[in-house]
Design a protein around this motif. Structure first.
Motif, mmCIF file in Angstrom:
data_model
loop_
_atom_site.group_PDB
_atom_site.id
_atom_site.type_symbol
_atom_site.label_atom_id
_atom_site.label_comp_id
_atom_site.label_asym_id
_atom_site.label_seq_id
_atom_site.Cartn_x
_atom_site.Cartn_y
_atom_site.Cartn_z
ATOM 1 N N ASN A 203 0.909 -1.168 0.229
ATOM 2 C CA ASN A 203 0.046 0.255 -0.188
ATOM 3 C C ASN A 203 0.866 1.344 -0.002
ATOM 4 O OD1 ASN A 203 -2.212 -1.652 -0.068
ATOM 5 N ND2 ASN A 203 -2.783 -1.493 2.323
ATOM 6 N N VAL A 204 1.923 1.070 0.643
ATOM 7 C CA VAL A 204 2.877 2.494 0.638
ATOM 8 C C VAL A 204 3.417 2.373 -0.894
ATOM 9 C CG1 VAL A 204 4.969 3.369 1.673
ATOM 10 C CG2 VAL A 204 3.683 1.917 3.076
ATOM 11 N N TYR A 205 4.046 1.597 -1.476
ATOM 12 C CA TYR A 205 4.175 1.782 -2.804
ATOM 13 C C TYR A 205 3.349 2.110 -3.784
ATOM 14 C CZ TYR A 205 8.466 -1.263 -1.217
ATOM 15 O OH TYR A 205 9.256 -1.655 -0.778
ATOM 16 N N LEU A 206 1.955 1.666 -3.643
ATOM 17 C CA LEU A 206 0.742 2.094 -4.438
ATOM 18 C C LEU A 206 0.470 3.580 -4.094
ATOM 19 C CD1 LEU A 206 -1.101 0.807 -6.359
ATOM 20 C CD2 LEU A 206 -2.973 0.541 -4.419
ATOM 21 N N ALA A 207 0.674 4.086 -2.989
ATOM 22 C CA ALA A 207 0.417 5.366 -2.579
ATOM 23 C C ALA A 207 1.463 6.190 -3.318
ATOM 24 C CB ALA A 207 0.566 5.699 -1.088
ATOM 25 N N LEU A 208 2.633 5.846 -3.344
ATOM 26 C CA LEU A 208 3.891 6.688 -3.902
ATOM 27 C C LEU A 208 3.385 6.823 -5.436
ATOM 28 C CD1 LEU A 208 6.384 8.208 -4.085
ATOM 29 C CD2 LEU A 208 7.719 5.993 -3.965
ATOM 30 N N LEU B 101 0.687 6.602 -6.990
ATOM 31 C CA LEU B 101 -0.493 7.336 -7.123
ATOM 32 C C LEU B 101 -0.152 8.877 -7.149
ATOM 33 C CD1 LEU B 101 -3.455 5.499 -5.439
ATOM 34 C CD2 LEU B 101 -2.972 5.656 -8.091
ATOM 35 N N THR B 102 0.654 9.365 -5.949
ATOM 36 C CA THR B 102 1.134 10.327 -5.775
ATOM 37 C C THR B 102 1.935 10.931 -7.042
ATOM 38 O OG1 THR B 102 1.488 9.929 -3.646
ATOM 39 C CG2 THR B 102 2.599 11.876 -4.530
ATOM 40 N N GLY C 22 11.621 9.552 -3.167
ATOM 41 C CA GLY C 22 10.634 9.405 -4.279
ATOM 42 C C GLY C 22 9.325 10.284 -4.370
ATOM 43 N N VAL C 23 9.091 10.775 -3.246
ATOM 44 C CA VAL C 23 7.786 11.803 -2.956
ATOM 45 C C VAL C 23 8.121 13.197 -3.352
ATOM 46 C CG1 VAL C 23 6.083 12.934 -1.337
ATOM 47 C CG2 VAL C 23 6.705 10.301 -1.374
ATOM 48 N N PHE C 24 9.546 13.623 -2.936
ATOM 49 C CA PHE C 24 9.535 14.939 -2.950
ATOM 50 C C PHE C 24 10.865 15.435 -4.242
ATOM 51 C CE2 PHE C 24 8.358 14.856 1.511
ATOM 52 C CZ PHE C 24 7.608 15.585 1.561
ATOM 53 N N LYS C 25 11.221 14.421 -4.919
ATOM 54 C CA LYS C 25 12.300 14.975 -5.665
ATOM 55 C C LYS C 25 11.429 15.490 -7.219
ATOM 56 C CE LYS C 25 16.295 14.924 -7.737
ATOM 57 N NZ LYS C 25 17.441 15.386 -7.078
ATOM 58 N N ILE C 26 10.532 15.045 -7.607
ATOM 59 C CA ILE C 26 10.067 15.558 -8.632
ATOM 60 C C ILE C 26 9.420 17.256 -8.281
ATOM 61 C CG2 ILE C 26 8.152 15.910 -10.464
ATOM 62 C CD1 ILE C 26 8.234 12.691 -10.458
#
Lengths: 70, 572
Positions: free
Chosen positions: A42-47, A49-50, B275-279
């Motif tokens: 679910n963590v990977y899925l959330a990333l 989707l983000t 991964g979240v903040f790079k882009i």
């Protein structure tokens, strides 16, 4: 009953005492593979989707700024 | 720079360097020096991973890239979050399970020594060259600000970075990167606000975006597909994915950052944070470049951004020709400014036909400017053949020097120095770890005790630092630093990634097959670079699939399974 008092398992015994097995589904086989990606799925899925949302927003910005919006 | 700028610069740099040295000069154990003693939590890992990738080049070169070419460079990062997922799910658990110091140790346990040495060797060559470019970027900055010769600033930065990297090792690098990243983010946010505040009265954020969009600078996503185009959605998602997978999964400068984590979970969270903040971070930096572009729609930019080269051309025998081109440039700039004003007026009144007419005039004026600039570059090169005529990396620097308020310029210089220190020191630590563990300790002194190993690592750090300084002298030959460093990586990363992919997922392939497949593929990637115009991001895909495909074919042809090591495949 503390863990020290628990009966010692020996080869041939069932994996769980019959009266302690949860009702309903049978227990999984002992060598069943873990679910795909485990608890991180679910963590990977959330990333993912983000990221898809960020790319979609950037695409929207591109379309609006280029003056090609309908 | 004013006295206040100097105070801000010196205080920020002294605190970071002093803190790193004072706290981690005791890093005498092999684990502490090479693997941060497995003590790092996920915020430190995440910031350290980001700081390692975000070198001074990012802050000098990326806004210039946006100024010249728009925001489409952001697509380069589209594959990164997906790569973070794969590295987190596949690579991290394997490295932890085997308790390796370098990624290449795994290759010996899966294949044999020659494959390990090949992987480590490809890393040492590519990263050793890239470290030179990484040092060069902040040296330009200091040279421009202080008026010192470039080679002197290269040496100055090299000495500062070497000092605390050699003394503190991996743990000092990771821990100081956290502070450096905070300084970097604060500095960039402040610079962004200043760039926005410098826009003329009446030009709001929406106007700036519209104007930049009309001039093709807000081209963040391009869904068209060609192999020759360096940045589009498809090359970003596929080529960028493979590049990021290779960089974060197999490049020791990154692997070394997350191998220092307290646990697999901490390392994974650190990578996903990146991964979240790079882009968003890169988009923000590119957008600062777009704001600088819009600022210069209203405030005349120079025809050439490398001030010393332009001055030398003016003073040469070709000075009159340069003056003619500068006059023509001034006319083009004024025409664009008038068209931009008409465009914004039409937008404010909602007059669509007037807006379309102004858009056409704006585009035409920009075309004339581009033409004049090309002529000016050629004239400057003819006038001063030794002058550096690549000027994109000077754009943001020129803006900062001319427009940032007192104190903030010092902070920006501190930001760029911090970024340089974090990236270069991580690279040097990784180069030293690989040279020590994969070559020296494996081939020369397998019986070396841990104290001796730390001493040798320090010497290797020093040696690679000196080599990087030598390479930095040649970095002026490249066009755009951010592209140069990524092209360099793409020449090698695909092959290295292919070796790891075979190791993880193609269990029937043995050492000899993958070794020869890697050599042939690496030669093929170089041939693509030299003799075709394929966009460089695709080299990562070609290299990876080339090794996997060729190794499988060679293994099938050879039919040998003697080198199999079935116990070391992929794990989730």
């Amino acid at each position: 009953m503390s863990d020290d008092d628990a009966p010692v398992w020996t080869p041939g015994d069932p994996l769980l005492p019959v009266d302690s097995a949860p009702p309903g589904d049978p227990p999984p086989p002992i060598d069943a593979p873990p679910p795909f990606l485990g608890r991180w799925r679910n963590v990977y899925l959330a990333l993912a989707l983000t990221e898809a949302t960020i790319i979609a927003l950037l695409a929207l910005l591109t379309i609006l700024a280029s003056g090609c919006a309908p | 720079m004013t006295a206040l700028d100097w105070i801000v610069l010196c205080a920020t740099t002294a605190v970071i360097v002093g803190w790193g040295i004072a706290r981690y000069r005791g890093a005498r154990t092999m684990d502490g020096y090479l693997r941060s003693g497995n003590s790092l939590r996920w915020p430190t890992i995440g910031l350290s991973v980001m700081a390692t990738q975000a070198s001074a080049i990012t802050f000098l070169s990326v806004p210039g890239q946006a100024y010249e070419d728009g925001m489409r460079f952001i697509q380069f990062y589209f594959g990164l979050p997906l790569a973070m997922i794969v590295v987190s799910a596949v690579f991290v658990p394997i490295y932890y399970r085997l308790k390796v110091y370098t990624a290449y140790e795994y290759l010996e346990s899966r294949f044999d020594l020659k494959v390990r040495l090949l992987g480590a060797g490809l890393f040492l060559v590519s990263r050793g060259l890239a470290a030179g470019i990484t040092i060069y970027a902040p040296a330009i900055l200091l040279s421009a600000i202080l008026g010192w010769p470039l080679h002197l600033t290269i040496v100055g930065i090299g000495v500062v970075v070497l000092l605390y990297t050699v003394v503190g090792g991996s743990e000092a690098v990771s821990q100081t990167q956290r502070q450096q990243m905070v300084v970097i983010l604060a500095g960039m946010v402040a610079t962004g606000f200043v760039a926005f505040g410098k826009l003329p009265a009446g030009v709001g954020l929406g106007d700036a975006v519209s104007l930049a969009g009309a001039l093709g600078r807000v081209n963040a996503v391009d869904a068209s597909f060609t192999f020759h185009d360096r940045y589009n959605l498809w090359s970003g998602l596929t080529g960028g994915f493979f590049l990021a997978l290779a960089y974060f999964g197999t490049d020791q400068s990154q692997v070394g950052r997350y191998l220092g984590g307290k646990s697999v979970t901490e390392s994974r969270l650190g990578l996903l944070f990146n991964g979240v903040f790079k882009i968003p971070m890169q988009a923000a930096i590119l957008f600062i470049g777009v704001l600088v572009f819009v600022f210069h729609v209203f405030v005349a930019p120079p025809v050439f951004w490398n001030g010393p080269a332009l001055a030398a051309a003016r003073a040469s025998a070709d000075g009159p020709a340069i003056a003619v081109l500068e006059d023509r440039w001034a006319g083009d700039v004024e025409a664009r400014r008038q068209a931009a004003t008409a465009f914004m007026d039409a937008e404010h009144t909602g007059d669509t036909s007037a807006q379309n007419a102004a858009r056409a005039e704006l585009t035409a004026a920009q075309g004339r400017m581009d033409e004049t600039r090309t002529l000016a570059k050629a004239a400057i090169h003819a006038a001063v053949p030794t002058a550096e005529t690549k000027d994109a990396d000077y754009i943001f620097l020129s803006f900062a020097l001319a427009n940032l308020p007192k104190g903030l310029l010092g902070l920006l210089v501190a930001v760029i120095l911090a970024a340089a220190m974090s990236a270069v020191s991580a690279e040097l630590t990784a180069l030293a770890s690989t040279a020590t563990m994969d070559y020296y300790r494996r081939l020369v002194r397998p019986d070396a005790d841990k104290r001796h190993t730390v001493r040798v690592s320090r010497l290797f750090t020093l040696g690679w630092g000196l080599l990087a300084l030598a390479f930095a002298s040649f970095a002026s030959l490249v066009d755009n630093l951010i592209q140069a460093v990524n092209i360099l990586g793409s020449l090698f990363y695909g092959t290295v990634l292919g070796i790891f992919m075979v190791a993880f997922f193609v269990k029937r392939v043995g050492a000899t097959a993958v070794f020869w497949a890697a050599l042939v593929t690496e030669a093929s990637v170089f041939a693509c670079f030299l003799f075709t115009d394929i966009g460089y991001l695709w080299f990562n895909v070609i290299g990876c699939f080339g090794v996997v495909g060729l190794a499988s074919l060679l293994q099938a042809a050879g039919g040998s399974r003697r080198r199999l090591n079935p116990g070391s495949g992929a794990a989730g």
